[in-house]
Design an enzyme around this catalytic site. Structure first.
Site, PDB file in Angstrom:
ATOM      1  N   ASP A  98      22.198  12.360  25.796  1.00 31.88           N
ATOM      2  CA  ASP A  98      20.989  12.760  25.069  1.00 31.88           C
ATOM      3  C   ASP A  98      21.013  12.184  23.647  1.00 31.88           C
ATOM      4  O   ASP A  98      22.015  12.316  22.950  1.00 31.88           O
ATOM      5  CB  ASP A  98      20.926  14.299  25.022  1.00 31.88           C
ATOM      6  CG  ASP A  98      19.561  14.841  24.631  1.00 31.88           C
ATOM      7  OD1 ASP A  98      18.867  14.193  23.816  1.00 31.88           O
ATOM      8  OD2 ASP A  98      19.187  15.918  25.123  1.00 31.88           O
ATOM      9  N   HIS A 100      18.414  12.792  21.338  1.00 36.15           N
ATOM     10  CA  HIS A 100      17.549  13.544  20.416  1.00 36.15           C
ATOM     11  C   HIS A 100      18.402  14.238  19.347  1.00 36.15           C
ATOM     12  O   HIS A 100      19.289  15.016  19.686  1.00 36.15           O
ATOM     13  CB  HIS A 100      16.740  14.581  21.196  1.00 36.15           C
ATOM     14  CG  HIS A 100      15.794  13.969  22.179  1.00 36.15           C
ATOM     15  ND1 HIS A 100      16.167  13.679  23.472  1.00 36.15           N
ATOM     16  CD2 HIS A 100      14.508  13.571  22.043  1.00 36.15           C
ATOM     17  CE1 HIS A 100      15.134  13.129  24.100  1.00 36.15           C
ATOM     18  NE2 HIS A 100      14.108  13.043  23.256  1.00 36.15           N
ATOM     19  N   SER A 151      20.232  17.771  30.046  1.00 40.84           N
ATOM     20  CA  SER A 151      21.176  18.190  29.006  1.00 40.84           C
ATOM     21  C   SER A 151      21.592  19.645  29.169  1.00 40.84           C
ATOM     22  O   SER A 151      22.693  20.036  28.770  1.00 40.84           O
ATOM     23  CB  SER A 151      20.567  17.991  27.622  1.00 40.84           C
ATOM     24  OG  SER A 151      20.258  16.638  27.436  1.00 40.84           O
TER      25      SER A 151
HETATM   26 CO1  B1M Z   1      12.177  12.258  23.888  1.00 38.05          CO
HETATM   27  N1  B1M Z   1      11.753  13.561  25.297  1.00 38.05           N
HETATM   28  N2  B1M Z   1      12.861  11.044  25.227  1.00 38.05           N
HETATM   29  N3  B1M Z   1      12.411  11.025  22.412  1.00 38.05           N
HETATM   30  N4  B1M Z   1      11.134  13.493  22.820  1.00 38.05           N
HETATM   31  C1  B1M Z   1      11.230  14.910  24.827  1.00 38.05           C
HETATM   32  C2  B1M Z   1      12.376  15.912  24.641  1.00 38.05           C
HETATM   33  C3  B1M Z   1      10.263  15.273  26.033  1.00 38.05           C
HETATM   34  C4  B1M Z   1      10.071  16.788  26.232  1.00 38.05           C
HETATM   35  C5  B1M Z   1       8.928  14.567  25.818  1.00 38.05           C
HETATM   36  C6  B1M Z   1       7.950  14.781  26.970  1.00 38.05           C
HETATM   37  O1  B1M Z   1       8.072  14.194  27.996  1.00 38.05           O
HETATM   38  N5  B1M Z   1       6.996  15.636  26.809  1.00 38.05           N
HETATM   39  C7  B1M Z   1      10.976  14.577  27.241  1.00 38.05           C
HETATM   40  C8  B1M Z   1      12.035  15.427  27.984  1.00 38.05           C
HETATM   41  C9  B1M Z   1      11.637  15.717  29.401  1.00 38.05           C
HETATM   42  C10 B1M Z   1      12.638  16.556  30.079  1.00 38.05           C
HETATM   43  O2  B1M Z   1      13.788  16.260  30.246  1.00 38.05           O
HETATM   44  N6  B1M Z   1      12.135  17.682  30.483  1.00 38.05           N
HETATM   45  C11 B1M Z   1      11.586  13.376  26.560  1.00 38.05           C
HETATM   46  C12 B1M Z   1      11.975  12.177  27.235  1.00 38.05           C
HETATM   47  C13 B1M Z   1      11.618  12.102  28.692  1.00 38.05           C
HETATM   48  C14 B1M Z   1      12.634  11.123  26.584  1.00 38.05           C
HETATM   49  C15 B1M Z   1      13.158   9.818  27.217  1.00 38.05           C
HETATM   50  C16 B1M Z   1      13.820   9.960  28.584  1.00 38.05           C
HETATM   51  C17 B1M Z   1      11.985   8.825  27.242  1.00 38.05           C
HETATM   52  C18 B1M Z   1      12.278   7.496  27.886  1.00 38.05           C
HETATM   53  O3  B1M Z   1      13.120   6.749  27.423  1.00 38.05           O
HETATM   54  N7  B1M Z   1      11.559   7.248  28.945  1.00 38.05           N
HETATM   55  C19 B1M Z   1      14.155   9.346  26.141  1.00 38.05           C
HETATM   56  C20 B1M Z   1      15.527   9.996  26.383  1.00 38.05           C
HETATM   57  C21 B1M Z   1      16.645   9.220  25.814  1.00 38.05           C
HETATM   58  C22 B1M Z   1      17.937  10.002  25.958  1.00 38.05           C
HETATM   59  O4  B1M Z   1      18.098  11.034  25.340  1.00 38.05           O
HETATM   60  N8  B1M Z   1      18.828   9.504  26.770  1.00 38.05           N
HETATM   61  C23 B1M Z   1      13.538   9.934  24.907  1.00 38.05           C
HETATM   62  C24 B1M Z   1      13.637   9.349  23.643  1.00 38.05           C
HETATM   63  C25 B1M Z   1      13.054   9.875  22.498  1.00 38.05           C
HETATM   64  C26 B1M Z   1      13.027   9.129  21.164  1.00 38.05           C
HETATM   65  C27 B1M Z   1      14.315   8.344  20.886  1.00 38.05           C
HETATM   66  C28 B1M Z   1      11.864   8.159  21.174  1.00 38.05           C
HETATM   67  C29 B1M Z   1      12.720  10.306  20.161  1.00 38.05           C
HETATM   68  C30 B1M Z   1      13.979  10.973  19.590  1.00 38.05           C
HETATM   69  C31 B1M Z   1      14.368  10.452  18.224  1.00 38.05           C
HETATM   70  C32 B1M Z   1      15.488  11.253  17.643  1.00 38.05           C
HETATM   71  O5  B1M Z   1      15.726  12.425  17.912  1.00 38.05           O
HETATM   72  N9  B1M Z   1      16.215  10.593  16.789  1.00 38.05           N
HETATM   73  C33 B1M Z   1      12.071  11.339  21.100  1.00 38.05           C
HETATM   74  C34 B1M Z   1      11.292  12.435  20.641  1.00 38.05           C
HETATM   75  C35 B1M Z   1      10.977  12.460  19.156  1.00 38.05           C
HETATM   76  C36 B1M Z   1      10.830  13.475  21.513  1.00 38.05           C
HETATM   77  C37 B1M Z   1       9.883  14.657  21.209  1.00 38.05           C
HETATM   78  C38 B1M Z   1       8.471  14.100  21.133  1.00 38.05           C
HETATM   79  C39 B1M Z   1      10.168  15.462  19.955  1.00 38.05           C
HETATM   80  C40 B1M Z   1      11.591  16.008  19.809  1.00 38.05           C
HETATM   81  C41 B1M Z   1      11.819  16.509  18.397  1.00 38.05           C
HETATM   82  O6  B1M Z   1      12.450  15.828  17.580  1.00 38.05           O
HETATM   83  N10 B1M Z   1      11.270  17.674  18.063  1.00 38.05           N
HETATM   84  C42 B1M Z   1      10.115  15.572  22.489  1.00 38.05           C
HETATM   85  C43 B1M Z   1       8.915  16.400  22.885  1.00 38.05           C
HETATM   86  C44 B1M Z   1       8.845  17.695  22.092  1.00 38.05           C
HETATM   87  O7  B1M Z   1       9.866  18.363  21.911  1.00 38.05           O
HETATM   88  N11 B1M Z   1       7.699  18.025  21.659  1.00 38.05           N
HETATM   89  C45 B1M Z   1      10.712  14.633  23.458  1.00 38.05           C
HETATM   90  C46 B1M Z   1      11.392  18.259  16.718  1.00 38.05           C
HETATM   91  C47 B1M Z   1      12.745  19.009  16.584  1.00 38.05           C
HETATM   92  C48 B1M Z   1      12.863  19.633  15.193  1.00 38.05           C
HETATM   93  O8  B1M Z   1      12.750  20.016  17.547  1.00 38.05           O
HETATM   94  O9  B1M Z   1      14.848  19.107  18.643  1.00 38.05           O
HETATM   95  O10 B1M Z   1      13.438  20.904  19.777  1.00 38.05           O
HETATM   96  P1  B1M Z   1      13.958  20.273  18.547  1.00 38.05           P
HETATM   97  O11 B1M Z   1      14.835  21.367  17.745  1.00 38.05           O
HETATM   98  C49 B1M Z   1      14.360  22.684  17.551  1.00 38.05           C
HETATM   99  C50 B1M Z   1      14.885  23.673  18.588  1.00 38.05           C
HETATM  100  O12 B1M Z   1      14.988  23.124  19.877  1.00 38.05           O
HETATM  101  C51 B1M Z   1      16.180  24.148  18.019  1.00 38.05           C
HETATM  102  O13 B1M Z   1      15.965  24.104  16.597  1.00 38.05           O
HETATM  103  C52 B1M Z   1      14.959  23.154  16.256  1.00 38.05           C
HETATM  104  C53 B1M Z   1      13.875  23.811  15.420  1.00 38.05           C
HETATM  105  O14 B1M Z   1      14.377  24.538  14.353  1.00 38.05           O
HETATM  106  N12 B1M Z   1      17.432  23.453  18.284  1.00 38.05           N
HETATM  107  C54 B1M Z   1      18.632  24.070  18.054  1.00 38.05           C
HETATM  108  C55 B1M Z   1      17.690  22.211  18.698  1.00 38.05           C
HETATM  109  N13 B1M Z   1      19.009  22.005  18.780  1.00 38.05           N
HETATM  110  C56 B1M Z   1      19.606  23.123  18.384  1.00 38.05           C
HETATM  111  C57 B1M Z   1      20.965  23.448  18.279  1.00 38.05           C
HETATM  112  C58 B1M Z   1      21.292  24.728  17.829  1.00 38.05           C
HETATM  113  C59 B1M Z   1      20.306  25.643  17.502  1.00 38.05           C
HETATM  114  C60 B1M Z   1      18.966  25.337  17.621  1.00 38.05           C
HETATM  115  O15 B1M Z   1      22.555  25.134  17.681  1.00 38.05           O
HETATM  116  C61 B1M Z   1      23.617  24.230  17.850  1.00 38.05           C
END
Ligand code: B1M
Length: 213
Positions: A98, A100, A151
């Site tokens: 992963d 992200h 993940s």
């Molecule tokens: Co990706 N991606 N992505 N992506 N991406 C998602 C997660 C996805 C839901 C989008 C979608 O399809 N709607 C989907 C996952 C589907 C699934 O598995 N169900 C997805 C996919 C499919 C993919 C790829 C497979 C796409 C592809 O290549 N075809 C690929 C995967 C690559 C890989 O990981 N092997 C991929 C790639 C990417 C980018 C690189 C382009 C980019 C990431 C850049 C980066 O992180 N440096 C990206 C992004 C930006 C997203 C979305 C749009 C946004 C994620 C984000 O940063 N959110 C995402 C859709 C979405 O979530 N809306 C998506 C903002 C962030 C602050 O929130 O990380 O959730 P988040 O953290 C939150 C909580 O979750 C929590 O606290 C935070 C808020 O306070 N939290 C924790 C997180 N970690 C924590 C740990 C803790 C405590 C809390 O304690 C240890």
């Protein structure tokens, strides 16, 4: 457009033109975390929705991620920092497979600003790498992040591998693909120490504070 709509728009459009002045404007009304959890997160949700609907390509999502990172980096200097003495050391990692890291890095900022020493191992961290780091760093807790559905399964494997290595340091897990139920039903039974779910970075801080007491 309202200020809130413009802020979400920078993330959706992946553009930084005008971003910093608008962030500064928002700080007159909101705390840095409110800006992140409100309009910026709404923008990210929209990016996820558009990506899912094939209306955005990965390169565009990356640009949105850049805007989010730049915003968080700018807002960080305005966040409250506690000058409390060191509360403990926490290892942070995005699990194997992963990439992200925006959420994980937000957790690093929040915990780091609130008295924790953070060792951020980065992304795609395999269990063996984590085990080596636990042995070297002797942390008080391990934080795992993961956004992909696979993940969540990787966290189960990671917990099993840590247990097999004789590690029982509390684990804090978070990320969009996880739920509290999955954590207690699927991850916790595979581990010998505490496994706790955090829904967001602030929740992660509350839980870390509770582990320490
Ligand atoms: Co990706 N991606 N992505 N992506 N991406 C998602 C997660 C996805 C839901 C989008 C979608 O399809 N709607 C989907 C996952 C589907 C699934 O598995 N169900 C997805 C996919 C499919 C993919 C790829 C497979 C796409 C592809 O290549 N075809 C690929 C995967 C690559 C890989 O990981 N092997 C991929 C790639 C990417 C980018 C690189 C382009 C980019 C990431 C850049 C980066 O992180 N440096 C990206 C992004 C930006 C997203 C979305 C749009 C946004 C994620 C984000 O940063 N959110 C995402 C859709 C979405 O979530 N809306 C998506 C903002 C962030 C602050 O929130 O990380 O959730 P988040 O953290 C939150 C909580 O979750 C929590 O606290 C935070 C808020 O306070 N939290 C924790 C997180 N970690 C924590 C740990 C803790 C405590 C809390 O304690 C240890």
């Amino acid at each position: 457009l309202t200020l809130e709509e413009r802020l979400a728009g920078y993330v959706v459009e992946g553009t930084k033109e005008g971003l910093i002045p608008d962030l500064n404007e928002a700080l007159k009304t909101y705390t840095p975390l409110e800006v992140i959890n409100g309009p910026l997160m709404r923008g990210m949700e929209e990016v996820g929705r558009l990506f899912n609907a094939n209306e955005l390509i990965v390169a565009e999502v990356l640009q949105s991620a850049e805007v989010m990172k730049a915003s968080v980096a700018h807002l960080e200097q305005f966040m409250e920092k506690s000058d409390a003495s060191l509360k403990g050391k926490i290892l942070l990692a995005t699990v194997k497979g992963d990439v992200h890291d925006i959420g994980k890095n937000l957790v690093e900022i929040i915990l780091g600003n609130n008295g924790y020493q953070i060792v951020n191992l980065g992304i795609k961290v395999a269990p063996e790498q984590l085990i080596a780091a636990v042995r070297a760093e002797k942390p008080d807790a391990i934080g795992l992040s993961g956004l992909l559905v696979k993940s969540a399964q990787q966290m189960v494997i990671t917990a099993q591998d840590l247990k097999a290595a004789g590690i029982d340091v509390p684990i804090l897990v978070g990320g969009a693909a996880l739920t509290r139920k999955f954590t207690s039903n699927r991850i916790a039974p595979e581990y010998s120490g505490l496994v706790l779910y955090a829904k967001d970075a602030m929740d992660g801080l509350d839980i870390a504070n509770r582990i320490g007491h």
